[in-house]
Design a protein around this motif. Structure first.
Motif, PDB file in Angstrom:
ATOM      1  N   TYR A  62       1.169  -1.418   0.272  1.00  0.00           N
ATOM      2  CA  TYR A  62       0.216   0.545   0.462  1.00  0.00           C
ATOM      3  C   TYR A  62       0.902   1.380  -0.065  1.00  0.00           C
ATOM      4  CZ  TYR A  62      -3.812  -3.087   1.156  1.00  0.00           C
ATOM      5  OH  TYR A  62      -4.986  -4.271   1.434  1.00  0.00           O
ATOM      6  N   ILE A  63       0.447   2.067  -0.719  1.00  0.00           N
ATOM      7  CA  ILE A  63       1.054   3.233  -1.008  1.00  0.00           C
ATOM      8  C   ILE A  63       0.198   3.858  -0.678  1.00  0.00           C
ATOM      9  CG2 ILE A  63       2.387   4.871  -2.700  1.00  0.00           C
ATOM     10  CD1 ILE A  63       2.684   3.301  -4.890  1.00  0.00           C
ATOM     11  N   ASP A  64       1.069   5.124   1.019  1.00  0.00           N
ATOM     12  CA  ASP A  64       0.772   6.038   1.416  1.00  0.00           C
ATOM     13  C   ASP A  64      -0.183   7.125   0.689  1.00  0.00           C
ATOM     14  OD1 ASP A  64       1.480   4.549   4.209  1.00  0.00           O
ATOM     15  OD2 ASP A  64       3.678   6.117   3.514  1.00  0.00           O
ATOM     16  N   LEU A  65       0.468   7.556  -0.069  1.00  0.00           N
ATOM     17  CA  LEU A  65      -0.320   9.293  -1.181  1.00  0.00           C
ATOM     18  C   LEU A  65      -0.079   9.008  -1.836  1.00  0.00           C
ATOM     19  CD1 LEU A  65      -0.024  11.471   1.443  1.00  0.00           C
ATOM     20  CD2 LEU A  65      -2.574  10.565   0.865  1.00  0.00           C
ATOM     21  N   LEU A  66      -0.784   8.105  -3.197  1.00  0.00           N
ATOM     22  CA  LEU A  66      -0.471   8.476  -4.884  1.00  0.00           C
ATOM     23  C   LEU A  66      -0.897   9.972  -5.319  1.00  0.00           C
ATOM     24  CD1 LEU A  66       0.819   6.970  -7.137  1.00  0.00           C
ATOM     25  CD2 LEU A  66      -1.830   5.764  -7.851  1.00  0.00           C
ATOM     26  N   LEU A  67      -0.376  10.425  -5.904  1.00  0.00           N
ATOM     27  CA  LEU A  67      -0.979  11.330  -6.766  1.00  0.00           C
ATOM     28  C   LEU A  67      -0.945  11.893  -7.971  1.00  0.00           C
ATOM     29  CD1 LEU A  67       1.000  14.338  -4.230  1.00  0.00           C
ATOM     30  CD2 LEU A  67      -1.614  13.279  -3.879  1.00  0.00           C
ATOM     31  N   TYR A  68      -0.565  12.510  -9.109  1.00  0.00           N
ATOM     32  CA  TYR A  68      -0.456  12.483  -9.895  1.00  0.00           C
ATOM     33  C   TYR A  68       0.064  13.792 -10.715  1.00  0.00           C
ATOM     34  CZ  TYR A  68      -0.999  12.088 -15.419  1.00  0.00           C
ATOM     35  OH  TYR A  68      -0.494  12.141 -17.304  1.00  0.00           O
TER      36      TYR A  68
END
Length: 355
Positions: A242-248
């Motif tokens: 699980y990635i803590d936060l995925l942004l673009y």
């Protein structure tokens, strides 16, 4: 009939887009002319002071006369007239002009200042004395559409220095055509004052605090970031991660994986996020997107340890810290790049990413 309706709808959209574009151009022209007016008023006030020795009382009288003559126009207060004078004095000196503003107009007004509003310009003049720092904030205000309050908050939180001292391995891992933009996407330190939690907190509490204040978090990241989701699930060979936060990042057109740590940076964190980036590029990234970038945000870091860790990594990774205070530590001031390097960084802020 349906085809005719589609053509008509498309025509309406085109006309609306045309109006919006022309409105934007008109607003830019109005703002540029306003900056030129303020410049010329400031120039005249300064000239009369030098020639006639006029003091504050004359400017106060001028303010009253202007407000009487132009009752519907704001901006002619005594304070603002003195600001116009300072505006002229600050930018009329060649030594105070940003080095990359290009050819000056016949009035000697630097073209960059016409691209942002008066309140933004004067906040920068009051709070920043270095010309390259001023150029940085002008360009960032224009690019990200910062309000005056957001601009002042970034100045007081020393965003300029935090961009310049960031630690990444992008010189070795990011294609040159968008390397500079990638560096600007990572600060050295993030200010999380918008999160309400105790000094002692868990990584889960930190992540939850960010999600409760996601708009403030994305603003602090610096613009062009959008949230994909928190605790982004990766399934590789039936192994759940699980990635803590995925942004673009819309400008870089790539996924940004954020790993949150509440302690000191450890070299093994780089291996973990490198694994995330490989998985994202293989299973999530679209064919026309750029390779994913990782940012490890820790409570603290030892810079030499980070440097050694990133040196051999072949994935694009940046390491930053977070804090609840807004001052750049004294021991970081010696880490700032040379004046020439700073000028090159700031000069490239408004460059386009060529894909």
């Amino acid at each position: 009939m349906d085809n005719g309706l589609a053509v008509y709808s498309s025509f309406i959209r085109e006309i609306k887009d045309l109006i919006y574009r022309r409105q934007y151009v008109a607003m830019k022209k109005v703002n540029s002319e306003l900056m030129l007016l303020y410049w010329e008023i400031g120039e005249e006030i300064n000239r009369k002071q030098c020639e006639q020795g006029w003091g504050k009382s004359v400017v106060e009288i001028l303010s009253k006369e202007l407000q009487k003559e132009f009752p519907g126009i704001r901006g002619f207060s005594t304070t603002n007239l003195w600001r116009m004078r300072n505006f002229y004095l600050d930018y009329s000196k060649t030594s105070n002009l940003p080095p990359s503003v290009g050819e000056m107009q016949k009035s000697n007004l630097p073209p960059l200042v016409g691209e942002i509003g008066w309140s933004h310009n004067y906040a920068i003049i009051e709070k920043c004395k270095d010309p390259v720092e001023r150029e940085f904030y002008i360009k960032m205000t224009k690019r990200f559409g910062w309000t005056k309050d957001v601009l002042i908050n970034n100045i007081e939180n020393r965003a300029y220095e935090k961009y310049l001292t960031n630690q990444t391995n992008f010189d070795e891992t990011v294609p040159e055509k968008y390397r500079r933009q990638a560096k600007l996407a990572v600060k050295d330190e993030y200010n999380f004052d918008f999160i309400e939690m105790g000094v002692e907190h868990s990584e889960a509490e930190l992540g939850a605090g960010i999600m409760k204040n996601i708009r403030a978090f994305l603003d602090e990241m610096g613009g062009y970031f959008t949230l994909v989701r928190d605790q982004y699930h990766l399934d590789v060979d039936d192994d759940d991660s699980y990635i803590d936060l995925l942004l673009y990042h819309r400008r870089l057109r790539c996924l940004i994986a954020i790993e949150l740590k509440i302690g000191d940076f450890k070299p093994e964190y780089a291996g973990k996020i490198q694994y995330y980036l490989s998985a994202l590029d293989e299973t999530v990234k679209l064919p026309d997107e750029n390779p994913s970038i990782g940012i490890i945000i820790c409570k603290s870091k030892k810079r030499t340890r980070v440097e050694y860790t990133l040196r051999k990594s072949n994935a694009p990774i940046g390491v930053a810290t977070y804090s609840y205070h807004d001052n750049l530590p004294d021991d970081m001031r010696g880490l700032l790049p040379s004046p020439d390097e700073i000028a090159n960084i700031v000069a490239g802020i408004d460059g386009e990413v060529q894909l």
